[in-house]
Write a protein that holds these residues in place. Sequence first.
Motif, short mmCIF file in Angstrom:
data_model
loop_
_atom_site.label_atom_id
_atom_site.label_comp_id
_atom_site.label_asym_id
_atom_site.label_seq_id
_atom_site.Cartn_x
_atom_site.Cartn_y
_atom_site.Cartn_z
N GLU A 20 95.78 82.71 47.76
CA GLU A 20 96.53 81.47 47.94
C GLU A 20 95.61 80.33 48.38
O GLU A 20 95.69 79.21 47.87
N PHE A 21 94.74 80.63 49.33
CA PHE A 21 93.78 79.63 49.81
C PHE A 21 92.88 79.16 48.67
O PHE A 21 92.71 77.97 48.45
N LEU A 22 92.30 80.12 47.94
CA LEU A 22 91.36 79.78 46.87
C LEU A 22 92.03 78.98 45.76
O LEU A 22 91.47 77.99 45.28
N LEU A 23 93.23 79.38 45.36
CA LEU A 23 93.91 78.66 44.27
C LEU A 23 94.37 77.27 44.72
O LEU A 23 94.33 76.32 43.95
N ARG A 24 94.80 77.14 45.96
CA ARG A 24 95.22 75.83 46.48
C ARG A 24 94.03 74.88 46.59
O ARG A 24 94.10 73.73 46.17
N GLU A 25 92.93 75.34 47.16
CA GLU A 25 91.79 74.47 47.43
C GLU A 25 90.84 74.31 46.24
O GLU A 25 90.23 73.26 46.09
N ILE A 49 88.05 77.21 39.74
CA ILE A 49 88.24 78.58 39.25
C ILE A 49 88.70 78.56 37.80
O ILE A 49 88.22 79.32 36.97
N GLU A 50 89.61 77.66 37.46
CA GLU A 50 90.12 77.56 36.09
C GLU A 50 89.00 77.17 35.12
O GLU A 50 88.96 77.66 33.99
N GLU A 51 88.10 76.32 35.55
CA GLU A 51 86.98 75.92 34.70
C GLU A 51 86.10 77.14 34.36
O GLU A 51 85.70 77.33 33.22
N TYR A 52 85.85 77.98 35.35
CA TYR A 52 85.08 79.20 35.09
C TYR A 52 85.86 80.18 34.21
O TYR A 52 85.29 80.86 33.37
#
Length: 166
Positions: free
Chosen positions: A144-149, A154-157
């Motif tokens: 949750e932290f990683l996807l929010r911030e 992450i989507e670019e990778y």
Amino acid sequence: MEKRWVATIDLETLEVEHDPTFKFKCIENCGRCCYELEIPIRDEDIVRIEELGYNAWEFVDYDKMFYRGDKFLSYALKKRPFDGGCVFLDPETKRCRIYHHRPLACRLYPFVFVKNGKKMEVYVKMDSFCPGLNHPEGEPVTREFLLREYGDVIEEYRRKIVKRSE
């Protein structure tokens, strides 16, 4: 620089393994990283900041360069000569004047993302000047932290992985 592993995200499934003992909270109006760090500024960052009306000569330090081996990576963000703070840091409020358009390196700090195949390892730079590391009110580096911030990073990778497998 001491760095510590805090999470790994599977770029295909978005499953996250994380260290539950580490917590982080960016302390508002702290600005310590804006004084202590030399920030690399990518071409994309320069374009985005110029779109705000700034001239690159106002914020790019063309005398400081970042390299990986012998490969040039980028220039650095300028510091103010009178106190060593970033040119975009308001010296009184300790707030960034371009916060929503700040360079990627500023946005990621204190985290370092390392792509390893189809996984992204997340490390934290254990800089002694950062009061947000293991802050009692901090939060663990969960999915949750990683996807929010960092969801867009992450989507670019993830897109790069899909392109390679096609």
